[in-house]
Write a protein that holds these residues in place. Structure first.
Motif, short mmCIF file in Angstrom:
data_model
loop_
_atom_site.label_atom_id
_atom_site.label_comp_id
_atom_site.label_asym_id
_atom_site.label_seq_id
_atom_site.Cartn_x
_atom_site.Cartn_y
_atom_site.Cartn_z
N ALA A 136 -6.62 -1.40 1.00
CA ALA A 136 -8.18 -1.77 0.97
C ALA A 136 -8.50 -1.21 0.31
CB ALA A 136 -8.61 -2.03 2.66
N SER A 137 -10.15 -1.46 0.13
CA SER A 137 -11.25 -0.35 -0.75
C SER A 137 -12.48 -0.66 -0.32
CB SER A 137 -11.16 -0.46 -2.53
OG SER A 137 -11.06 -1.92 -3.04
N SER A 138 -13.38 0.11 -0.77
CA SER A 138 -14.92 -0.03 -0.43
C SER A 138 -15.76 0.17 -1.71
CB SER A 138 -15.06 -0.42 1.00
OG SER A 138 -14.74 1.22 1.27
N PRO A 139 -16.70 -0.17 -1.98
CA PRO A 139 -17.85 0.81 -2.16
C PRO A 139 -19.08 1.27 -1.30
CG PRO A 139 -18.36 -1.37 -2.31
CD PRO A 139 -17.09 -1.64 -1.15
N PRO A 140 -19.01 2.42 -1.60
CA PRO A 140 -19.97 3.41 -1.35
C PRO A 140 -20.80 2.65 -0.36
CG PRO A 140 -19.85 3.78 -3.90
CD PRO A 140 -19.55 2.69 -3.28
N SER A 141 -21.51 1.30 -1.71
CA SER A 141 -23.90 1.21 -1.02
C SER A 141 -22.86 -0.21 0.53
CB SER A 141 -24.43 0.51 -1.80
OG SER A 141 -23.49 0.02 -3.03
N LEU A 142 -22.23 -0.59 0.03
CA LEU A 142 -21.34 -1.42 1.33
C LEU A 142 -20.70 -1.41 2.22
CD1 LEU A 142 -21.02 -4.44 -1.39
CD2 LEU A 142 -23.07 -3.33 -0.67
N HIS A 143 -20.65 -1.67 3.12
CA HIS A 143 -20.40 -2.09 4.14
C HIS A 143 -18.34 -1.82 4.12
CE1 HIS A 143 -22.92 0.79 6.44
NE2 HIS A 143 -24.14 -0.27 5.45
N GLU A 144 -18.72 -3.30 3.82
CA GLU A 144 -17.34 -4.19 4.22
C GLU A 144 -15.71 -3.44 3.19
OE1 GLU A 144 -20.48 -5.86 2.91
OE2 GLU A 144 -19.38 -7.15 0.88
N GLN A 145 -14.67 -4.09 3.24
CA GLN A 145 -13.77 -3.20 3.04
C GLN A 145 -13.01 -4.68 2.43
OE1 GLN A 145 -11.63 -0.51 5.18
NE2 GLN A 145 -13.46 0.64 5.72
N TYR A 146 -12.21 -4.46 1.05
CA TYR A 146 -11.40 -5.81 0.10
C TYR A 146 -9.91 -5.27 1.00
CZ TYR A 146 -16.04 -7.03 -2.00
OH TYR A 146 -17.04 -7.48 -2.14
N PHE A 147 -9.09 -6.44 1.23
CA PHE A 147 -7.91 -5.99 1.70
C PHE A 147 -6.81 -6.38 0.15
CE2 PHE A 147 -7.64 -4.23 5.83
CZ PHE A 147 -9.10 -4.09 6.36
N GLY A 148 -6.24 -6.16 0.26
CA GLY A 148 -4.98 -5.85 -0.44
C GLY A 148 -4.06 -7.29 0.63
N PRO A 149 -2.94 -7.89 -0.61
CA PRO A 149 -2.47 -8.77 0.15
C PRO A 149 -1.10 -8.71 1.26
CG PRO A 149 -1.16 -8.82 -1.65
CD PRO A 149 -2.79 -7.86 -1.75
N GLY A 150 -0.77 -7.33 1.72
CA GLY A 150 -0.26 -6.28 2.67
C GLY A 150 1.04 -6.38 1.73
N THR A 151 2.69 -5.52 2.30
CA THR A 151 3.60 -5.04 1.84
C THR A 151 4.33 -5.11 3.38
OG1 THR A 151 3.33 -3.69 0.14
CG2 THR A 151 5.58 -3.83 1.54
N ARG A 152 5.47 -6.35 3.67
CA ARG A 152 6.03 -6.12 4.46
C ARG A 152 7.19 -5.74 4.69
NH1 ARG A 152 6.17 -9.69 9.13
NH2 ARG A 152 4.73 -10.72 8.05
N LEU A 153 7.24 -4.28 4.99
CA LEU A 153 8.26 -3.53 5.19
C LEU A 153 9.18 -3.49 6.83
CD1 LEU A 153 9.88 -0.72 4.57
CD2 LEU A 153 7.69 0.82 6.36
N THR A 154 10.05 -3.50 6.12
CA THR A 154 11.31 -3.73 8.09
C THR A 154 12.30 -2.39 7.52
OG1 THR A 154 10.96 -6.41 7.55
CG2 THR A 154 13.04 -5.48 8.58
N VAL A 155 12.73 -2.05 8.73
CA VAL A 155 13.64 -1.19 8.93
C VAL A 155 14.89 -1.17 9.66
CG1 VAL A 155 13.74 1.60 9.25
CG2 VAL A 155 11.58 0.62 8.43
N THR A 156 15.48 -1.58 9.15
CA THR A 156 17.18 -1.26 10.47
C THR A 156 17.94 -0.09 10.40
OG1 THR A 156 18.50 -2.34 7.72
CG2 THR A 156 17.21 -4.02 8.79
#
Lengths: 112, 116
Positions: free
Chosen positions: A92-112
């Motif tokens: 995620a990332s956020s600008p300094p003057s605002l509080h909300e964060q913007y998220f990426g789509p995610g990475t699903r990690l599977t460890v076998t």
């Protein structure tokens, strides 16, 4: 036009391997984050970086090492992967003057 | 320290009926509060935010939430549910003491199911 992007989207690997997840944001934000979402959908912050400097490190095992080559990128390197590392990892990332964060789509990690 | 409690892990409503997702928070400082939505196998999208302006906050897709300091609540509502609203919803509180380096604390999520 993707604001926060992550690669890869899916990652399947064996225990003991080392892997990296990349994150890039084109929003011009100063702060970037990594979150872990477990199988019960619980989201917890792992790290945050501000202008390439580590700000938050939430007692994550030192097998996890974030690296920020510039303020638009925050990569996550994981050594000696364990079964318990299986999760979805969000950048995620956020600008300094605002509080909300913007998220990426995610990475699903599977460890076998 | 900050925390957030989502009172229902799962809510089911019929299409066209109102939606209410409940959230209570705890914060040492004047909080910022958010609702995020996560559709299946997708990332998180900001629905709305409260940052000490108007206590009734309107968001995207017809959702709104009301900040009630006396009740430490920030419940999410929508007058009429749509099938596309089926998703996981997260109530989130931000520690405004670390302005510029906000640490978000997430609730455990509420899964919203819409019955046709």
């Amino acid at each position: 036009d993707t604001a926060v992007s992550q690669t890869p989207k899916y990652l399947v690997t064996q225990m003991g391997n080392d892997k990296s997840i990349k994150c890039e944001q084109n929003l011009g934000h100063d702060t970037m984050y990594w979150y872990k979402q477990d199988s019960k959908k619980f989201l917890k912050i792992m790290f945050s970086y501000n202008n390439k400097e580590l700000i938050i490190n939430e007692t994550v095992p030192n097998r996890f090492s974030p690296k920020s080559p510039d303020k638009a990128h925050l990569n996550l390197h994981i050594n000696s992967l364990e079964l318990g590392d299986s999760a979805v990892y969000f950048c995620a990332s956020s600008p300094p003057s605002l509080h909300e964060q913007y998220f990426g789509p995610g990475t699903r990690l599977t460890v076998t | 320290a900050q925390s957030v409690t989502q009172l229902d892990s799962h809510v089911s409503v019929s299409e066209g009926t109102p939606v209410l997702l409940r959230c209570n928070y705890s914060s040492s400082y004047s909080p910022s509060l958010f609702w995020y939505v996560q559709h299946p196998n997708k990332g998180l999208q900001l629905l709305l935010k409260y940052t000490s302006a108007a206590t009734l906050v309107k968001g995207i897709n017809g959702f709104e939430a009301e900040f009630k300091k006396s009740e430490t609540s920030f419940h999410l509502t929508k007058p009429s549910a749509h099938m596309s609203d089926a998703a996981e919803y997260f109530c989130v509180v931000s520690d405004r003491a670390n302005f510029g380096n906000e640490k978000l604390t997430f609730g455990t999520g509420t899964r919203l199911t819409i019955i046709p």
